[in-house]
Design a protein around this motif. Sequence first.
Motif, PDB file in Angstrom:
ATOM      1  N   GLU A 121       0.883  -1.325   0.046  1.00 19.74           N
ATOM      2  CA  GLU A 121       0.154  -0.157   0.515  1.00 19.74           C
ATOM      3  C   GLU A 121       0.972   1.522   0.096  1.00 19.74           C
ATOM      4  N   ASN A 122       1.603   1.622   0.840  1.00 22.60           N
ATOM      5  CA  ASN A 122       2.720   2.092   0.630  1.00 22.60           C
ATOM      6  C   ASN A 122       4.319   2.465   0.234  1.00 22.60           C
ATOM      7  N   ALA A 123       3.913   1.937  -0.429  1.00 19.91           N
ATOM      8  CA  ALA A 123       5.253   1.635  -1.664  1.00 19.91           C
ATOM      9  C   ALA A 123       4.890   2.824  -3.260  1.00 19.91           C
ATOM     10  N   PRO A 124       6.640   2.519  -3.445  1.00 14.38           N
ATOM     11  CA  PRO A 124       6.990   3.495  -4.897  1.00 14.38           C
ATOM     12  C   PRO A 124       5.892   3.652  -5.669  1.00 14.38           C
ATOM     13  N   LYS A 125       5.425   4.112  -6.332  1.00 20.12           N
ATOM     14  CA  LYS A 125       4.744   3.690  -7.410  1.00 20.12           C
ATOM     15  C   LYS A 125       5.111   3.646  -8.282  1.00 20.12           C
ATOM     16  N   PHE A 126       4.474   2.428  -9.507  1.00 18.24           N
ATOM     17  CA  PHE A 126       5.009   2.757 -10.752  1.00 18.24           C
ATOM     18  C   PHE A 126       5.143   5.138 -11.526  1.00 18.24           C
ATOM     19  N   ASN A 127       6.483   4.968 -11.742  1.00 19.04           N
ATOM     20  CA  ASN A 127       6.457   6.014 -12.302  1.00 19.04           C
ATOM     21  C   ASN A 127       6.746   6.076 -13.584  1.00 19.04           C
ATOM     22  N   ARG A 128       6.411   6.040 -14.692  1.00 14.70           N
ATOM     23  CA  ARG A 128       7.179   6.299 -16.321  1.00 14.70           C
ATOM     24  C   ARG A 128       8.254   6.792 -16.915  1.00 14.70           C
ATOM     25  N   ASP A 129       8.354   8.105 -16.164  1.00 13.74           N
ATOM     26  CA  ASP A 129       9.459   8.890 -16.318  1.00 13.74           C
ATOM     27  C   ASP A 129      10.532   8.556 -15.646  1.00 13.74           C
ATOM     28  N   GLU A 130      10.268   8.637 -14.342  1.00 19.06           N
ATOM     29  CA  GLU A 130      11.599   7.905 -13.751  1.00 19.06           C
ATOM     30  C   GLU A 130      11.863   6.227 -14.238  1.00 19.06           C
ATOM     31  N   MET A 131      10.731   5.185 -14.880  1.00 22.11           N
ATOM     32  CA  MET A 131      11.590   4.254 -15.564  1.00 22.11           C
ATOM     33  C   MET A 131      12.235   3.661 -16.308  1.00 22.11           C
ATOM     34  N   ALA A 132      11.607   5.434 -17.699  1.00 19.28           N
ATOM     35  CA  ALA A 132      12.219   5.151 -19.039  1.00 19.28           C
ATOM     36  C   ALA A 132      13.581   4.390 -19.426  1.00 19.28           C
ATOM     37  N   ASP A 133      14.889   4.786 -18.645  1.00 23.18           N
ATOM     38  CA  ASP A 133      15.272   4.582 -18.785  1.00 23.18           C
ATOM     39  C   ASP A 133      15.657   3.132 -18.884  1.00 23.18           C
ATOM     40  N   PHE A 134      15.204   2.448 -17.344  1.00 22.15           N
ATOM     41  CA  PHE A 134      15.069   0.763 -17.238  1.00 22.15           C
ATOM     42  C   PHE A 134      14.770  -0.086 -17.976  1.00 22.15           C
ATOM     43  N   ALA A 135      13.216   0.540 -18.177  1.00 22.69           N
ATOM     44  CA  ALA A 135      12.433  -0.378 -19.680  1.00 22.69           C
ATOM     45  C   ALA A 135      13.276  -0.116 -20.785  1.00 22.69           C
ATOM     46  N   ASN A 136      13.842   0.805 -21.039  1.00 25.44           N
ATOM     47  CA  ASN A 136      14.168   0.584 -22.231  1.00 25.44           C
ATOM     48  C   ASN A 136      16.095  -0.377 -22.320  1.00 25.44           C
ATOM     49  N   ASP A 137      16.183  -0.210 -21.599  1.00 18.58           N
ATOM     50  CA  ASP A 137      17.508  -1.205 -20.731  1.00 18.58           C
ATOM     51  C   ASP A 137      17.215  -2.558 -21.054  1.00 18.58           C
ATOM     52  N   LEU A 138      16.062  -2.664 -20.299  1.00 21.14           N
ATOM     53  CA  LEU A 138      16.046  -4.069 -20.344  1.00 21.14           C
ATOM     54  C   LEU A 138      15.206  -4.716 -22.081  1.00 21.14           C
ATOM     55  N   LYS A 139      14.475  -3.781 -22.416  1.00 14.94           N
ATOM     56  CA  LYS A 139      14.192  -4.241 -23.714  1.00 14.94           C
ATOM     57  C   LYS A 139      14.750  -4.062 -24.623  1.00 14.94           C
ATOM     58  N   GLN A 140      16.318  -3.908 -24.656  1.00 14.19           N
ATOM     59  CA  GLN A 140      17.233  -4.042 -25.167  1.00 14.19           C
ATOM     60  C   GLN A 140      18.014  -4.673 -24.980  1.00 14.19           C
ATOM     61  N   TYR A 141      17.829  -6.000 -23.826  1.00 11.30           N
ATOM     62  CA  TYR A 141      18.269  -6.874 -23.346  1.00 11.30           C
ATOM     63  C   TYR A 141      17.432  -7.569 -23.745  1.00 11.30           C
ATOM     64  N   LEU A 142      16.352  -7.571 -24.003  1.00  5.60           N
ATOM     65  CA  LEU A 142      15.687  -8.974 -24.160  1.00  5.60           C
ATOM     66  C   LEU A 142      15.386  -8.940 -25.661  1.00  5.60           C
ATOM     67  N   VAL A 143      15.644  -8.101 -26.582  1.00  2.00           N
ATOM     68  CA  VAL A 143      15.332  -7.539 -27.417  1.00  2.00           C
ATOM     69  C   VAL A 143      17.087  -8.151 -28.552  1.00  2.00           C
ATOM     70  N   LYS A 144      18.366  -7.992 -27.592  1.00  2.00           N
ATOM     71  CA  LYS A 144      19.357  -9.445 -27.559  1.00  2.00           C
ATOM     72  C   LYS A 144      19.075 -10.592 -28.060  1.00  2.00           C
ATOM     73  N   ALA A 145      18.772 -11.296 -26.632  1.00  2.00           N
ATOM     74  CA  ALA A 145      18.464 -12.264 -26.032  1.00  2.00           C
ATOM     75  C   ALA A 145      17.348 -12.942 -27.444  1.00  2.00           C
ATOM     76  N   GLY A 146      16.805 -12.677 -27.906  1.00  2.00           N
ATOM     77  CA  GLY A 146      15.737 -12.678 -29.129  1.00  2.00           C
ATOM     78  C   GLY A 146      14.953 -13.236 -28.711  1.00  2.00           C
ATOM     79  N   VAL A 147      13.798 -12.657 -27.710  1.00  2.00           N
ATOM     80  CA  VAL A 147      12.930 -13.008 -27.016  1.00  2.00           C
ATOM     81  C   VAL A 147      11.463 -12.316 -26.882  1.00  2.00           C
ATOM     82  N   ALA A 148      11.847 -10.716 -27.397  1.00  2.00           N
ATOM     83  CA  ALA A 148      11.067  -9.529 -27.112  1.00  2.00           C
ATOM     84  C   ALA A 148      10.714  -8.907 -29.008  1.00  2.00           C
ATOM     85  N   ILE A 149       9.338  -9.177 -29.495  1.00  2.00           N
ATOM     86  CA  ILE A 149       8.949  -8.286 -30.725  1.00  2.00           C
ATOM     87  C   ILE A 149       9.765  -7.394 -30.891  1.00  2.00           C
ATOM     88  N   ASP A 150      10.106  -7.151 -31.875  1.00  2.00           N
ATOM     89  CA  ASP A 150      10.386  -6.110 -31.970  1.00  2.00           C
ATOM     90  C   ASP A 150       9.664  -4.969 -32.739  1.00  2.00           C
TER      91      ASP A 150
END
Length: 150
Positions: A121-150
């Motif tokens: 209930e009191n945990a930090p909520k998802f914030n797209r701006d704060e997580m943008a770099d992480f989301a991009n890095d995660l996506k790039q990792y998954l693309v390189k690993a061959g599991v993301a559909i780009d």
Amino acid sequence: MGTLIHDRVEAARNGKNETVVCQTKSGWVVIGDVQFLKGYCLLLADPVVESLNSLTEEDRKQYLYETTVIGDALLDLTGCYRINYETLGNSEPALHTHIFPRYMSEKPEIRRYPAWFYDWENAPKFNRDEMADFANDLKQYLVKAGVAID
């Protein structure tokens, strides 16, 4: 029966789920609504099915493989020391897996327990701006690993 998972998958298909990192062969990688453990993600099955047991053998292998590759990515990107995987389905009877990075910096009295012991209930909520770099890095990792559909 419609569940929150059904709603989130439908929103992802329509480009209206802001937590989406990317699509995979078996579903959608999304960032958790709360971030008490930075990098907490989920894999939402698409098409939505009730459980792992509802999938064919090939689809089970794909879903579970992708789940572990997401875990590999979190190990690499977050500096966590382990990954906890939880596929429950009791309150939301639709296939989805919680993927929790665990950190040595967690309080010892909670680190040894499942993530459900945290105060959601009191945990930090998802914030797209704060997580943008992480989301991009995660996506790039998954693309390189061959599991993301780009």
